[in-house]
Enzyme design. Structure first.
Site, short mmCIF file in Angstrom:
data_model
loop_
_atom_site.label_atom_id
_atom_site.label_comp_id
_atom_site.label_asym_id
_atom_site.label_seq_id
_atom_site.Cartn_x
_atom_site.Cartn_y
_atom_site.Cartn_z
N GLY A 1 -6.32 39.25 68.38
CA GLY A 1 -5.75 37.93 68.68
C GLY A 1 -6.79 36.83 68.44
O GLY A 1 -7.95 37.00 68.77
N ARG B 1 -4.08 42.64 62.76
CA ARG B 1 -4.27 43.96 63.35
C ARG B 1 -4.04 44.97 62.23
O ARG B 1 -3.26 44.71 61.31
CB ARG B 1 -3.34 44.15 64.54
CG ARG B 1 -3.65 43.15 65.66
CD ARG B 1 -3.08 43.53 66.99
NE ARG B 1 -3.62 42.69 68.05
CZ ARG B 1 -3.04 41.57 68.51
NH1 ARG B 1 -1.90 41.18 68.02
NH2 ARG B 1 -3.60 40.88 69.47
N ASP C 1 -11.96 44.10 72.62
CA ASP C 1 -12.52 45.45 72.74
C ASP C 1 -11.90 46.44 71.76
O ASP C 1 -12.55 47.41 71.35
CB ASP C 1 -12.46 45.96 74.20
CG ASP C 1 -11.05 46.07 74.72
OD1 ASP C 1 -10.17 45.39 74.18
OD2 ASP C 1 -10.84 46.84 75.67
N THR D 1 -11.96 36.43 72.53
CA THR D 1 -10.61 36.65 73.07
C THR D 1 -10.40 35.72 74.26
O THR D 1 -11.34 35.48 75.03
CB THR D 1 -10.38 38.11 73.51
OG1 THR D 1 -9.18 38.17 74.30
CG2 THR D 1 -11.52 38.68 74.34
N ASP E 1 -8.75 36.51 76.75
CA ASP E 1 -8.46 37.34 77.94
C ASP E 1 -9.64 37.50 78.90
O ASP E 1 -9.44 37.84 80.07
CB ASP E 1 -7.99 38.74 77.51
CG ASP E 1 -6.73 38.70 76.65
OD1 ASP E 1 -5.95 37.74 76.80
OD2 ASP E 1 -6.54 39.62 75.83
N ASP F 1 -11.68 39.91 79.01
CA ASP F 1 -11.53 41.28 79.53
C ASP F 1 -12.57 42.25 78.98
O ASP F 1 -12.33 43.46 78.96
CB ASP F 1 -10.11 41.80 79.21
CG ASP F 1 -9.82 41.79 77.71
OD1 ASP F 1 -10.61 41.21 76.94
OD2 ASP F 1 -8.81 42.37 77.30
N ARG G 1 10.67 22.52 94.16
CA ARG G 1 10.93 23.87 93.68
C ARG G 1 9.70 24.78 93.76
O ARG G 1 8.57 24.32 93.87
CB ARG G 1 11.35 23.82 92.20
CG ARG G 1 12.77 23.35 92.01
CD ARG G 1 13.07 23.15 90.54
NE ARG G 1 14.48 22.89 90.35
CZ ARG G 1 15.00 22.31 89.28
NH1 ARG G 1 14.22 21.92 88.29
NH2 ARG G 1 16.30 22.13 89.19
N ARG H 1 -3.44 39.99 78.87
CA ARG H 1 -3.21 41.42 78.65
C ARG H 1 -3.29 42.17 79.98
O ARG H 1 -2.52 41.88 80.86
CB ARG H 1 -4.20 41.95 77.61
CG ARG H 1 -3.62 43.13 76.85
CD ARG H 1 -4.49 43.59 75.75
NE ARG H 1 -4.43 42.71 74.60
CZ ARG H 1 -4.59 43.11 73.35
NH1 ARG H 1 -4.84 44.37 73.10
NH2 ARG H 1 -4.52 42.27 72.37
P1 ADP Z 1 -8.59 43.11 70.24
O1 ADP Z 1 -9.76 43.28 69.34
O2 ADP Z 1 -8.25 41.68 70.49
O3 ADP Z 1 -8.70 43.94 71.49
P2 ADP Z 1 -6.69 45.04 69.13
O4 ADP Z 1 -6.75 45.97 70.29
O5 ADP Z 1 -5.34 44.74 68.55
O6 ADP Z 1 -7.30 43.60 69.44
O7 ADP Z 1 -7.62 45.64 67.98
C1 ADP Z 1 -7.84 44.93 66.78
C2 ADP Z 1 -8.01 45.90 65.65
O8 ADP Z 1 -9.15 46.74 65.91
C3 ADP Z 1 -6.87 46.90 65.47
O9 ADP Z 1 -5.80 46.35 64.75
C4 ADP Z 1 -7.55 47.99 64.69
O10 ADP Z 1 -7.71 47.63 63.33
C5 ADP Z 1 -8.95 48.01 65.34
N1 ADP Z 1 -8.99 49.05 66.37
C6 ADP Z 1 -8.45 49.00 67.62
N2 ADP Z 1 -8.65 50.16 68.28
C7 ADP Z 1 -9.30 50.98 67.43
C8 ADP Z 1 -9.77 52.32 67.49
N3 ADP Z 1 -9.60 53.06 68.59
N4 ADP Z 1 -10.41 52.81 66.42
C9 ADP Z 1 -10.60 52.07 65.31
N5 ADP Z 1 -10.15 50.81 65.17
C10 ADP Z 1 -9.53 50.25 66.21
O1 F6P Z 2 -5.54 39.40 73.42
C1 F6P Z 2 -5.07 38.09 73.32
C2 F6P Z 2 -3.59 38.02 73.61
O2 F6P Z 2 -3.17 36.67 73.49
C3 F6P Z 2 -3.16 38.59 74.96
O3 F6P Z 2 -3.42 37.70 76.01
C4 F6P Z 2 -1.70 38.86 74.72
O4 F6P Z 2 -1.24 39.90 75.54
C5 F6P Z 2 -1.66 39.28 73.27
O5 F6P Z 2 -2.86 38.80 72.68
C6 F6P Z 2 -0.48 38.75 72.51
O6 F6P Z 2 -0.52 39.28 71.24
P1 F6P Z 2 0.40 38.73 70.03
O7 F6P Z 2 -0.22 37.45 69.57
O8 F6P Z 2 0.31 39.80 69.02
O9 F6P Z 2 1.76 38.51 70.59
#
Ligand code: ADP
Ligand code: F6P
Length: 321
Positions: free
Chosen positions: A11, A72, A103, A126, A128, A130, A163, A172
């Site tokens: 994101g 993603r 993460d 991010t 979040d 988190d 209200r 998330r």
């Molecule tokens: P964020 O980085 O915001 O947590 P995602 O969880 O969607 O977002 O992860 C972003 C991208 O990182 C995924 O689309 C994928 O390409 C890669 N990724 C996520 N988890 C894994 C994993 N376990 N192993 C390898 N690549 C990963």
């Molecule tokens: O990780 C950032 C975030 O905006 C979260 O807060 C939310 O749950 C998610 O991404 C939404 O993802 P998308 O933009 O794919 O709907």
């Protein structure tokens, strides 16, 4: 290290551009050749990699989103696709990559480092907040302020109509945005996934407020708790006040990054380029106790975050009385 790449993944978050700019400029000053990788790991896999020059980095420090685009990429979870992606870097002589993301992106980065030998450094980008290993992520502060702005607007109408209004915010699985918005925005109640407060407690708190003459209630609901409309339905059975819900949604991801996020992005980017200059990799950059910190990427998902969430939860409820 002579050639590095920069990408944003997962994101988007306000301040990603400030991080791209700082990492790119600092690397260029140090004599490195810098490549932009578009659409995160998807672009690495599809060979969407271009040489960056300083003009590309001009005029972006105050822009939300990410000029490198983000995506993603499910394939990247498989080793065979990571090998193809790494080959696209190696054929250009790119030895290191700055990955700005959450993460999930760190997991991909860790695999790229351990399997493919690409020197990767993760910057926490991010809204979040988190990620373990950093007190703040790039984008969180801007997002928090967007929520505070929305709360003020919602409060005007909530007061006028007496209200109870529930505002669903992102995060998330983390409650940081909801909790800190409640404290900073004068919220009247908060539900976060980490605390699992029973709905009865919230209903009781609202009734007590009304007995004390309060004319409205603004309740922050973290998305990790569940759908805000379901929570409103549960409250309707327990309250006589009129209830409305607001889902702030993707408005929270945009906007001009705050000064805090831009400074954080610049400091983290500087540290990331230091790491690559030393030919290190597999690390994430954080800020802990107002000091820059580095940890192995896996630290981000290994164990509990160092955030006193109970303390902030108590504070939020105290101030909500
Ligand atoms: P964020 O980085 O915001 O947590 P995602 O969880 O969607 O977002 O992860 C972003 C991208 O990182 C995924 O689309 C994928 O390409 C890669 N990724 C996520 N988890 C894994 C994993 N376990 N192993 C390898 N690549 C990963
Ligand atoms: O990780 C950032 C975030 O905006 C979260 O807060 C939310 O749950 C998610 O991404 C939404 O993802 P998308 O933009 O794919 O709907």
């Amino acid at each position: 290290m002579e050639k590095i790449g920069i990408l944003t993944s997962g994101g988007d978050a306000p301040g990603m551009n400030a991080a791209i700019r700082a990492a790119g400029k600092i690397a260029m000053y140090k004599g490195m050749k810098v490549f932009g990788i578009q659409r995160g790991y998807l672009g690495m896999l599809n060979d969407e990699i271009f040489p960056m020059d300083s003009r590309f980095l001009a005029g972006i420090v105050d822009r939300g989103g990410t000029i490198l685009l983000t995506a993603r990429c499910e394939e990247f979870k498989e080793e065979k696709f990571r090998a193809i992606a790494a080959q696209n870097l190696k054929k250009r002589g790119i030895e290191g990559v700055v990955v700005i993301g959450g993460d999930g992106s760190y997991r991909g980065a860790d695999a790229l480092w351990k399997e493919q030998g690409i020197h990767v450094v993760g910057l926490p980008g991010t809204i979040d907040n988190d990620i373990k290993g950093t007190d703040y992520t790039i984008g969180f502060d801007t997002c928090l302020n967007t929520i505070l702005d929305a709360m003020s607007k919602v409060r005007d109408t909530a007061t006028s109509h007496e209200r109870t209004i529930l505002i669903e915010v992102m995060g998330r699985h983390a409650g940081d945005l909801a909790l800190q918005a409640c404290i900073a925005g004068g919220g009247d109640g908060v539900l976060i996934p980490e605390m699992e407060d029973p709905i009865e407690l919230l209903a009781f708190q609202i009734k007590e407020r009304r007995k004390r003459g309060k004319l409205h209630d603004i309740i922050l609901v973290a998305e990790g708790v569940g759908r805000v409309d379901d929570i409103a339905d549960q409250l309707k059975d327990r309250l006589t006040t009129e209830i409305r819900t607001v889902v702030l949604g993707h408005i929270q991801r945009g906007g001009v990054p705050s000064g805090f996020d831009r400074i954080l992005a610049a400091r983290m980017a500087e540290k990331a380029i230091d790491v690559l200059e030393r030919e290190e990799g597999g690390l994430m950059i954080g800020i802990e106790g107002n000091r820059m910190a580095t940890h192995p990427l896996s630290y981000a998902w290994d164990g509990e975050r160092n955030y006193n969430i109970e303390g902030d939860h108590d504070l939020a409820l105290l101030l909500a009385k």
